[in-house]
Design an enzyme around this catalytic site. Sequence first.
Site, short mmCIF file in Angstrom:
data_model
loop_
_atom_site.label_atom_id
_atom_site.label_comp_id
_atom_site.label_asym_id
_atom_site.label_seq_id
_atom_site.Cartn_x
_atom_site.Cartn_y
_atom_site.Cartn_z
N THR A 101 0.83 -1.22 0.00
CA THR A 101 0.00 0.00 0.00
C THR A 101 0.86 1.26 0.00
O THR A 101 1.99 1.25 0.50
CB THR A 101 -0.91 -0.01 1.26
OG1 THR A 101 -1.43 1.29 1.46
CG2 THR A 101 -0.15 -0.39 2.52
N ASP A 102 0.27 2.35 -0.50
CA ASP A 102 0.96 3.65 -0.46
C ASP A 102 1.16 4.12 0.97
O ASP A 102 1.98 4.99 1.24
CB ASP A 102 0.20 4.71 -1.28
CG ASP A 102 -1.25 4.95 -0.82
OD1 ASP A 102 -1.72 4.26 0.10
OD2 ASP A 102 -1.91 5.82 -1.41
N GLU A 103 0.39 3.53 1.91
CA GLU A 103 0.45 4.00 3.30
C GLU A 103 1.79 3.72 3.95
O GLU A 103 2.13 4.32 4.96
CB GLU A 103 -0.67 3.39 4.12
CG GLU A 103 -2.00 3.80 3.56
CD GLU A 103 -3.16 3.50 4.47
OE1 GLU A 103 -2.98 3.51 5.70
OE2 GLU A 103 -4.24 3.27 3.94
N TYR A 126 -1.68 -0.37 11.14
CA TYR A 126 -1.91 -1.05 9.85
C TYR A 126 -0.73 -0.82 8.90
O TYR A 126 -0.16 -1.78 8.37
CB TYR A 126 -3.21 -0.56 9.21
CG TYR A 126 -3.26 -0.88 7.74
CD1 TYR A 126 -3.28 -2.20 7.29
CD2 TYR A 126 -3.22 0.13 6.77
CE1 TYR A 126 -3.27 -2.51 5.94
CE2 TYR A 126 -3.22 -0.17 5.42
CZ TYR A 126 -3.25 -1.49 5.01
OH TYR A 126 -3.23 -1.80 3.68
N LYS A 130 2.08 -3.45 7.26
CA LYS A 130 2.33 -3.65 5.83
C LYS A 130 3.80 -3.35 5.50
O LYS A 130 4.42 -4.07 4.73
CB LYS A 130 1.41 -2.76 4.98
CG LYS A 130 -0.04 -3.17 4.97
CD LYS A 130 -0.28 -4.58 4.45
CE LYS A 130 -0.13 -4.72 2.95
NZ LYS A 130 -0.47 -6.09 2.47
P1 TYD Z 1 -9.97 5.06 4.45
O1 TYD Z 1 -10.96 4.65 3.43
O2 TYD Z 1 -10.10 4.49 5.81
O3 TYD Z 1 -8.55 4.77 3.82
P2 TYD Z 1 -7.07 5.18 4.34
O4 TYD Z 1 -7.13 5.66 5.71
O5 TYD Z 1 -6.37 3.90 4.21
O6 TYD Z 1 -6.58 6.22 3.37
O7 TYD Z 1 -10.00 6.65 4.59
C1 TYD Z 1 -9.76 7.50 3.51
C2 TYD Z 1 -9.73 8.90 4.04
O8 TYD Z 1 -11.03 9.26 4.47
C3 TYD Z 1 -8.82 9.06 5.23
O9 TYD Z 1 -8.20 10.35 5.17
C4 TYD Z 1 -9.75 9.02 6.42
C5 TYD Z 1 -11.03 9.63 5.87
N1 TYD Z 1 -12.29 9.11 6.44
C6 TYD Z 1 -13.25 10.01 6.90
O10 TYD Z 1 -13.08 11.26 6.84
N2 TYD Z 1 -14.42 9.49 7.40
C7 TYD Z 1 -14.65 8.15 7.49
O11 TYD Z 1 -15.72 7.73 7.98
C8 TYD Z 1 -13.63 7.24 7.01
C9 TYD Z 1 -13.84 5.75 7.08
C10 TYD Z 1 -12.48 7.78 6.50
#
Ligand code: TYD
Length: 423
Positions: A101-103, A126, A130
Amino acid sequence: MSQDYSVVNFDKLTCAGNLASLDSVASNPHYTFIKSDICDPVAVEMTMAGCQTVVHFAAESHVDRSIYDPAPMIETNATGTFVLLQIARKLNIEKFAHLSTDEVYGDMEPGTFAGEYSLPQPSSPYSASKASSDLIVRPYVRTFGLPAIITRASNNYGPFQFPEKFLPLTIASALDDKPLPIYGDGKQERNWLHVQDHCRGIFAVLERGRIGEVYNIGGADVVENLTMARRLLRATGKPQSLISHVADRPGHDRRYALNCEKIQRELGWKPTISLDDGLRQTIEWHRSYTKWLTEVRGGHYRTYYQKYYENRGSSLHAITESGRKPTSYLAQAIPQPRKATTYSPRTIVLFLCGKNAPRKPQAARTIRHRQRRLLHRSLGDQIPAAITRLRRNPRFVFQQRRSHESGSPACQLGARFHAELAQ
Ligand code: TYD
């Protein structure tokens, strides 16, 4: 696909997995489904035997869940990857794609993009799990010659995505006229990639990627969460007033963005589905798959939603509060001191393990647990050595159990171990 493949799908079906998502392929003669755990080496070996290529998608992948309980992330993502690599090496697998992942690159500076050689700087349990698994893959290429390749993809979206992630959660909320929860100020940026573009990228890497290399697979658009939420509300015809700012995620990364020149230059891959088309298609999908959505949003998901959205303040407080006992079994295994010890300043605690650790009497339960772990590690031909080791342990107590009745290979192996131990 440039040739035909048979596919064996190996999945533990934890919260985000769902057999109903696989209805369209379930009866295909070239498709097999096995429900099991990548941390179980016996099941992995039985399944991987006879396959040429391994695509390692299996991961606990939700950042929020990793904050609420890090243990399953470390277990599945790091230990599970190790198990897969060990077995792949043993079985001389021809190609092993490890999907990351890019994370792992962590929080990017505004306007910058992570290249494959950017340092791993994970922020959440997480992404740390990874990044760990990526590091475990490298020596298998360099030291053991396993033909593995790592891909690092940006945020995926598309049909059948479990509604704990941002896009499916916000689309489902908008369609239900419920508030769209935006963490913090909503100015965090994510790089959106349609799942079909991601799959094409994986195929390109499998067919033409160079062994030992890392390939970023990212979407064309980097968009702020708030902008994305507004776009979704416009596309679904719902009012902007549904946007609801909620308490931020602890350790929230502001920006993920990938530089994908390498995969474009070497393999000719680039995303083909525009964000507008992809979102329209995904919203349509949500409108037509209401039964699927209702089912996955019942049970455990409902409890999760209540805890971390409807009661977000108190649930997050419980996580960040100092001295709070983590929930998972790994943490529960830590004995709690009977009374608090007062140390003089500058006390160093030495954690000893392995042969040099001071021995304390252990319960037979722990030994049985070890027996099970040893069994899993021993994979058939190592059973005699494992039994000898166990019998040498003065604290080992054997308890006769009812014989295994299932005919599955894993149970047969268990039965053999048990029978030899009982002799
Ligand atoms: P997410 O889909 O959990 O992916 P990641 O954290 O792996 O990038 O979240 C995407 C972005 O959206 C992240 O900046 C967190 C934000 N987010 C919200 O603002 N509200 C939410 O309910 C969720 C699940 C994520």
